[in-house]
Design an enzyme around this catalytic site. Sequence first.
Site, PDB file in Angstrom:
ATOM      1  N   GLN A 249     -10.375  28.292  -8.498  1.00 38.24           N
ATOM      2  CA  GLN A 249     -10.908  29.860  -9.218  1.00 38.24           C
ATOM      3  C   GLN A 249     -10.318  31.060  -8.352  1.00 38.24           C
ATOM      4  OE1 GLN A 249     -15.023  28.220  -8.637  1.00 38.24           O
ATOM      5  NE2 GLN A 249     -15.288  29.343 -10.515  1.00 38.24           N
TER       6      GLN A 249
ATOM      7  N   HIS B 263     -13.904  21.383 -11.271  1.00 43.99           N
ATOM      8  CA  HIS B 263     -12.724  22.622 -11.258  1.00 43.99           C
ATOM      9  C   HIS B 263     -11.373  21.817 -10.605  1.00 43.99           C
ATOM     10  CE1 HIS B 263     -14.694  26.293 -12.533  1.00 43.99           C
ATOM     11  NE2 HIS B 263     -15.810  26.092 -11.865  1.00 43.99           N
TER      12      HIS B 263
ATOM     13  N   CYS C  36     -21.012  30.186 -14.195  1.00 43.61           N
ATOM     14  CA  CYS C  36     -19.816  29.684 -13.262  1.00 43.61           C
ATOM     15  C   CYS C  36     -19.155  31.342 -12.892  1.00 43.61           C
ATOM     16  CB  CYS C  36     -18.664  29.029 -14.214  1.00 43.61           C
ATOM     17  SG  CYS C  36     -16.998  28.654 -13.072  1.00 43.61           S
ATOM     18  N   LEU C  37     -18.579  31.348 -11.844  1.00 49.15           N
ATOM     19  CA  LEU C  37     -18.144  32.640 -11.434  1.00 49.15           C
ATOM     20  C   LEU C  37     -16.835  33.008 -12.058  1.00 49.15           C
ATOM     21  CD1 LEU C  37     -18.641  32.735  -7.504  1.00 49.15           C
ATOM     22  CD2 LEU C  37     -18.954  34.750  -9.189  1.00 49.15           C
TER      23      LEU C  37
ATOM     24  N   HIS D 200     -20.076  19.933 -10.901  1.00 53.64           N
ATOM     25  CA  HIS D 200     -19.386  21.310 -11.301  1.00 53.64           C
ATOM     26  C   HIS D 200     -17.987  21.615 -10.607  1.00 53.64           C
ATOM     27  CE1 HIS D 200     -19.839  25.574 -13.215  1.00 53.64           C
ATOM     28  NE2 HIS D 200     -18.638  25.635 -12.324  1.00 53.64           N
ATOM     29  N   GLU D 201     -18.198  21.776  -9.236  1.00 52.13           N
ATOM     30  CA  GLU D 201     -17.119  22.045  -8.502  1.00 52.13           C
ATOM     31  C   GLU D 201     -16.015  20.938  -8.297  1.00 52.13           C
ATOM     32  OE1 GLU D 201     -16.975  25.222  -7.800  1.00 52.13           O
ATOM     33  OE2 GLU D 201     -19.269  25.377  -8.041  1.00 52.13           O
TER      34      GLU D 201
ATOM     35  N   GLY E 214     -21.418  28.204  -5.404  1.00 54.17           N
ATOM     36  CA  GLY E 214     -20.228  27.028  -5.247  1.00 54.17           C
ATOM     37  C   GLY E 214     -18.986  27.986  -5.629  1.00 54.17           C
TER      38      GLY E 214
HETATM   39  C1  QAP Z   1     -21.730  26.635 -10.395  1.00 49.71           C
HETATM   40  O1  QAP Z   1     -22.034  28.846 -10.170  1.00 49.71           O
HETATM   41  C2  QAP Z   1     -23.276  25.977 -10.651  1.00 49.71           C
HETATM   42  O2  QAP Z   1     -22.385  34.502 -14.492  1.00 49.71           O
HETATM   43  C3  QAP Z   1     -21.733  27.862  -9.353  1.00 49.71           C
HETATM   44  O3  QAP Z   1     -22.393  36.770 -13.342  1.00 49.71           O
HETATM   45  C4  QAP Z   1     -23.990  26.817 -11.409  1.00 49.71           C
HETATM   46  O4  QAP Z   1     -22.087  30.080  -8.306  1.00 49.71           O
HETATM   47  C5  QAP Z   1     -23.642  24.908 -10.471  1.00 49.71           C
HETATM   48  C6  QAP Z   1     -22.289  33.685 -11.134  1.00 49.71           C
HETATM   49  C7  QAP Z   1     -25.190  26.832 -11.906  1.00 49.71           C
HETATM   50  C8  QAP Z   1     -24.866  24.406 -11.061  1.00 49.71           C
HETATM   51  C9  QAP Z   1     -25.767  25.598 -11.609  1.00 49.71           C
HETATM   52  C10 QAP Z   1     -22.399  33.401 -12.303  1.00 49.71           C
HETATM   53  C11 QAP Z   1     -22.364  34.799 -10.355  1.00 49.71           C
HETATM   54  C12 QAP Z   1     -22.308  32.570 -10.039  1.00 49.71           C
HETATM   55  C13 QAP Z   1     -22.400  34.443 -13.210  1.00 49.71           C
HETATM   56  C14 QAP Z   1     -21.942  30.067  -9.589  1.00 49.71           C
HETATM   57  C15 QAP Z   1     -22.477  35.743 -12.713  1.00 49.71           C
HETATM   58  C16 QAP Z   1     -22.343  36.136 -11.242  1.00 49.71           C
HETATM   59  C17 QAP Z   1     -22.046  31.065 -10.550  1.00 49.71           C
HETATM   60 CO    CO Z   2     -17.688  27.243 -11.502  1.00 54.16          CO
END
Ligand code: QAP
Ligand code: CO
Length: 196
Positions: A54, A157, A111-112, A153-154, A49
Site C-alpha cells: 500500500q 495485500h 481499506c486505506l 486482509h493485510e 492495518g
Molecule cells: C483493514 O483498514 C480492515 O475508508 C484495515 O476513509 C478494515 O485501517 C480490516 C481507513 C476493517 C478489517 C476491518 C479507511 C481510513 C482505514 C477509510 C483500515 C478511510 C480512512 C482502513
Molecule cells: Co487494506
Amino acid sequence: MATLKVYTYPDPILAKKAETISDQEILSEEIQTLAQNMLETMYKAPGIGLAANQVGVLKRIIVMDTRARTKEGEVIEEELSEFEKKIQWPLVLINPEIIKKEGAIEYEEGCLSVPGYYEMVKRAGFVKVRAKNLKAEVFEFEADDLLGVCVQHEIDHLNGVVFVERLTPIKRTMIRNKIKKYGYSDPVEEKSVSNS
Ligand code: QAP
Ligand code: CO
C-alpha cells in the site's frame, strides 16, 4: 519518521505479490525505518492495518493495531480480547503465514487504499499466524474477530489481493463502477463538507 504515500485501488502495485524478507534485511535500517514509517502512516490516517504494498514497497511486512480506543485515542484496556491481551503492541509482522484457519465470519471491511468505501467480506473466523518480528525472531499468535479479519486482509495485500476482489462478482462490479464514477474524495475536504 515520515508518513508515506498510500496507493489507491486500482493502482497496479496493489495487485503485485510482495517478496519474502531475509533475516539480514529485517535487521537493516531500511526495513526498521520502513516499519516505523508504516506505523506512523497507519496511526495518522487513522487505520488499524497497513501492508507494504500500500506504500509502494513489494516486501512482506505489515503493521496492525486493532485495539479499541477512545475518541482521544487512548487504548481501552478493558475492551481487549483474550487474544489481543497476549500480543505485544503494535504488531509488526514480517513474512506472516496463516498456519491454522477455522470457522467463518462476515465483517464490514474498509481499506486505506479504498478510502470511503466499505463492504461485508466473508473470511475465516479464527486464525493462527506465524511471523517474524523486527528482531527477526519467529513468533506465533491467535486471532479472531477484528484482529483475525484484519490479519487476513493485510496478508491478502502481500499476495496482491484487495478486499474488493473478495466480493461477489455483482458487488465487485458495483464498487469498481462507483470508484470510477466518484473516485476518492480528499478526507480533509470530506470532513469540512459534512461539518459545514
Ligand atoms: C483493514 O483498514 C480492515 O475508508 C484495515 O476513509 C478494515 O485501517 C480490516 C481507513 C476493517 C478489517 C476491518 C479507511 C481510513 C482505514 C477509510 C483500515 C478511510 C480512512 C482502513
Ligand atoms: Co487494506
